[in-house]
Design a protein around this motif. Sequence first.
Motif, PDB file in Angstrom:
ATOM      1  N   ASP A  46      24.434  38.366 108.644  1.00 26.30           N
ATOM      2  CA  ASP A  46      24.970  37.307 109.496  1.00 26.30           C
ATOM      3  C   ASP A  46      26.463  37.549 109.642  1.00 26.30           C
ATOM      4  O   ASP A  46      27.182  37.471 108.649  1.00 26.30           O
ATOM      5  N   PRO A  47      26.965  37.919 110.796  1.00 30.18           N
ATOM      6  CA  PRO A  47      26.267  37.932 112.066  1.00 30.18           C
ATOM      7  C   PRO A  47      25.223  39.053 112.114  1.00 30.18           C
ATOM      8  O   PRO A  47      25.316  40.045 111.400  1.00 30.18           O
ATOM      9  N   VAL A  48      24.259  38.858 112.980  1.00 26.24           N
ATOM     10  CA  VAL A  48      23.154  39.798 113.110  1.00 26.24           C
ATOM     11  C   VAL A  48      23.668  41.168 113.526  1.00 26.24           C
ATOM     12  O   VAL A  48      24.477  41.289 114.452  1.00 26.24           O
ATOM     13  N   THR A  49      23.209  42.191 112.802  1.00 29.75           N
ATOM     14  CA  THR A  49      23.536  43.575 113.145  1.00 29.75           C
ATOM     15  C   THR A  49      22.245  44.386 113.171  1.00 29.75           C
ATOM     16  O   THR A  49      21.247  43.993 112.576  1.00 29.75           O
ATOM     17  N   SER A  50      22.292  45.522 113.861  1.00 31.67           N
ATOM     18  CA  SER A  50      21.144  46.419 113.923  1.00 31.67           C
ATOM     19  C   SER A  50      21.644  47.849 113.906  1.00 31.67           C
ATOM     20  O   SER A  50      22.306  48.296 114.841  1.00 31.67           O
ATOM     21  N   SER A  51      21.333  48.554 112.856  1.00 35.28           N
ATOM     22  CA  SER A  51      21.770  49.947 112.727  1.00 35.28           C
ATOM     23  C   SER A  51      21.027  50.876 113.674  1.00 35.28           C
ATOM     24  O   SER A  51      21.584  51.857 114.160  1.00 35.28           O
ATOM     25  N   ASP A  52      19.749  50.568 113.939  1.00 31.57           N
ATOM     26  CA  ASP A  52      18.941  51.452 114.771  1.00 31.57           C
ATOM     27  C   ASP A  52      18.704  50.908 116.179  1.00 31.57           C
ATOM     28  O   ASP A  52      18.044  51.549 116.986  1.00 31.57           O
ATOM     29  N   GLY A  53      19.223  49.719 116.487  1.00 32.46           N
ATOM     30  CA  GLY A  53      19.057  49.138 117.809  1.00 32.46           C
ATOM     31  C   GLY A  53      17.736  48.433 118.012  1.00 32.46           C
ATOM     32  O   GLY A  53      17.484  47.873 119.071  1.00 32.46           O
ATOM     33  N   GLU A  54      16.850  48.433 116.997  1.00 28.37           N
ATOM     34  CA  GLU A  54      15.546  47.796 117.118  1.00 28.37           C
ATOM     35  C   GLU A  54      15.310  46.699 116.089  1.00 28.37           C
ATOM     36  O   GLU A  54      14.683  45.695 116.389  1.00 28.37           O
ATOM     37  N   HIS A  55      15.755  46.911 114.863  1.00 33.40           N
ATOM     38  CA  HIS A  55      15.471  45.997 113.763  1.00 33.40           C
ATOM     39  C   HIS A  55      16.757  45.357 113.244  1.00 33.40           C
ATOM     40  O   HIS A  55      17.795  46.000 113.187  1.00 33.40           O
ATOM     41  N   ILE A  56      16.649  44.097 112.836  1.00 35.82           N
ATOM     42  CA  ILE A  56      17.792  43.415 112.251  1.00 35.82           C
ATOM     43  C   ILE A  56      18.011  43.947 110.841  1.00 35.82           C
ATOM     44  O   ILE A  56      17.064  44.083 110.065  1.00 35.82           O
ATOM     45  N   ASP A  57      19.264  44.229 110.505  1.00 38.31           N
ATOM     46  CA  ASP A  57      19.586  44.738 109.173  1.00 38.31           C
ATOM     47  C   ASP A  57      19.471  43.621 108.138  1.00 38.31           C
ATOM     48  O   ASP A  57      19.755  42.462 108.418  1.00 38.31           O
ATOM     49  N   PHE A  58      19.052  43.990 106.941  1.00 41.68           N
ATOM     50  CA  PHE A  58      18.921  43.050 105.841  1.00 41.68           C
ATOM     51  C   PHE A  58      19.321  43.744 104.548  1.00 41.68           C
ATOM     52  O   PHE A  58      19.451  44.964 104.504  1.00 41.68           O
ATOM     53  N   HIS A  59      19.531  42.953 103.511  1.00 40.69           N
ATOM     54  CA  HIS A  59      19.908  43.523 102.224  1.00 40.69           C
ATOM     55  C   HIS A  59      19.410  42.621 101.096  1.00 40.69           C
ATOM     56  O   HIS A  59      19.235  41.418 101.286  1.00 40.69           O
ATOM     57  N   PRO A  60      19.159  43.213  99.931  1.00 43.65           N
ATOM     58  CA  PRO A  60      18.739  42.401  98.784  1.00 43.65           C
ATOM     59  C   PRO A  60      19.948  41.764  98.114  1.00 43.65           C
ATOM     60  O   PRO A  60      21.055  42.305  98.150  1.00 43.65           O
ATOM     61  N   VAL A  61      19.724  40.590  97.523  1.00 45.23           N
ATOM     62  CA  VAL A  61      20.759  39.889  96.776  1.00 45.23           C
ATOM     63  C   VAL A  61      20.127  39.430  95.461  1.00 45.23           C
ATOM     64  O   VAL A  61      19.030  38.873  95.460  1.00 45.23           O
ATOM     65  N   TRP A  62      20.815  39.682  94.355  1.00 45.41           N
ATOM     66  CA  TRP A  62      20.321  39.282  93.051  1.00 45.41           C
ATOM     67  C   TRP A  62      21.169  38.153  92.500  1.00 45.41           C
ATOM     68  O   TRP A  62      22.365  38.089  92.736  1.00 45.41           O
ATOM     69  N   GLY A  63      20.547  37.248  91.766  1.00 46.76           N
ATOM     70  CA  GLY A  63      21.264  36.148  91.148  1.00 46.76           C
ATOM     71  C   GLY A  63      20.310  35.034  90.776  1.00 46.76           C
ATOM     72  O   GLY A  63      19.093  35.220  90.740  1.00 46.76           O
ATOM     73  N   GLU A  64      20.859  33.867  90.517  1.00 47.87           N
ATOM     74  CA  GLU A  64      20.039  32.699  90.228  1.00 47.87           C
ATOM     75  C   GLU A  64      19.609  32.094  91.556  1.00 47.87           C
ATOM     76  O   GLU A  64      20.431  31.582  92.317  1.00 47.87           O
ATOM     77  N   ILE A  65      18.321  32.180  91.854  1.00 48.08           N
ATOM     78  CA  ILE A  65      17.780  31.728  93.126  1.00 48.08           C
ATOM     79  C   ILE A  65      17.152  30.347  92.933  1.00 48.08           C
ATOM     80  O   ILE A  65      16.310  30.160  92.056  1.00 48.08           O
ATOM     81  N   THR A  66      17.556  29.402  93.772  1.00 48.20           N
ATOM     82  CA  THR A  66      16.984  28.067  93.770  1.00 48.20           C
ATOM     83  C   THR A  66      16.493  27.756  95.170  1.00 48.20           C
ATOM     84  O   THR A  66      17.217  27.969  96.141  1.00 48.20           O
ATOM     85  N   VAL A  67      15.258  27.290  95.281  1.00 47.04           N
ATOM     86  CA  VAL A  67      14.684  26.942  96.579  1.00 47.04           C
ATOM     87  C   VAL A  67      14.301  25.467  96.547  1.00 47.04           C
ATOM     88  O   VAL A  67      13.613  25.018  95.644  1.00 47.04           O
ATOM     89  N   VAL A  68      14.789  24.715  97.556  1.00 48.50           N
ATOM     90  CA  VAL A  68      14.552  23.271  97.628  1.00 48.50           C
ATOM     91  C   VAL A  68      13.888  22.957  98.962  1.00 48.50           C
ATOM     92  O   VAL A  68      14.384  23.368 100.018  1.00 48.50           O
ATOM     93  N   SER A  69      12.803  22.210  98.918  1.00 47.96           N
ATOM     94  CA  SER A  69      12.128  21.792 100.138  1.00 47.96           C
ATOM     95  C   SER A  69      13.069  20.907 100.953  1.00 47.96           C
ATOM     96  O   SER A  69      13.814  20.099 100.395  1.00 47.96           O
ATOM     97  N   MET A  70      13.036  21.034 102.271  1.00 48.52           N
ATOM     98  CA  MET A  70      13.886  20.204 103.140  1.00 48.52           C
ATOM     99  C   MET A  70      13.509  18.728 102.976  1.00 48.52           C
ATOM    100  O   MET A  70      14.357  17.864 103.104  1.00 48.52           O
ATOM    101  N   GLU A  71      12.260  18.437 102.654  1.00 48.50           N
ATOM    102  CA  GLU A  71      11.823  17.065 102.432  1.00 48.50           C
ATOM    103  C   GLU A  71      12.464  16.511 101.161  1.00 48.50           C
ATOM    104  O   GLU A  71      12.704  15.326 101.042  1.00 48.50           O
ATOM    105  N   GLY A  72      12.741  17.400 100.201  1.00 51.39           N
ATOM    106  CA  GLY A  72      13.325  16.971  98.940  1.00 51.39           C
ATOM    107  C   GLY A  72      14.836  17.047  98.912  1.00 51.39           C
ATOM    108  O   GLY A  72      15.478  16.714  97.922  1.00 51.39           O
ATOM    109  N   ALA A  73      15.431  17.520  99.998  1.00 51.57           N
ATOM    110  CA  ALA A  73      16.889  17.707 100.032  1.00 51.57           C
ATOM    111  C   ALA A  73      17.609  16.416 100.335  1.00 51.57           C
ATOM    112  O   ALA A  73      17.122  15.516 100.905  1.00 51.57           O
TER     113      ALA A  73
END
Length: 73
Positions: A46-73
């Motif tokens: 973010d912002p969206v980039t594409s190295s090959d012109g077809e697919h959006i680039d992504f990367h892994p991120v490590w750390g303490e991951i917390t996921v909260v439902s929008m209903e519970g937010a």
Amino acid sequence: MSDQSGEHVHWVADGRGRRLVFIDGVRTNWVAYADTKAGIAVVFDDPVTSSDGEHIDFHPVWGEITVVSMEGA
């Protein structure tokens, strides 16, 4: 990496609705996959980039991951 099934694994369109994802306490947008048990998330650039012109680039991120439902937010 941990077991790929279960409540600790989240991905886009897994049928569990919209969620907020926090990595080390910081809200993170554009998360395609998150495993709270293994502490890894796959995040689109973010912002969206594409190295090959077809697919959006992504990367892994490590750390303490917390996921909260929008209903519970």
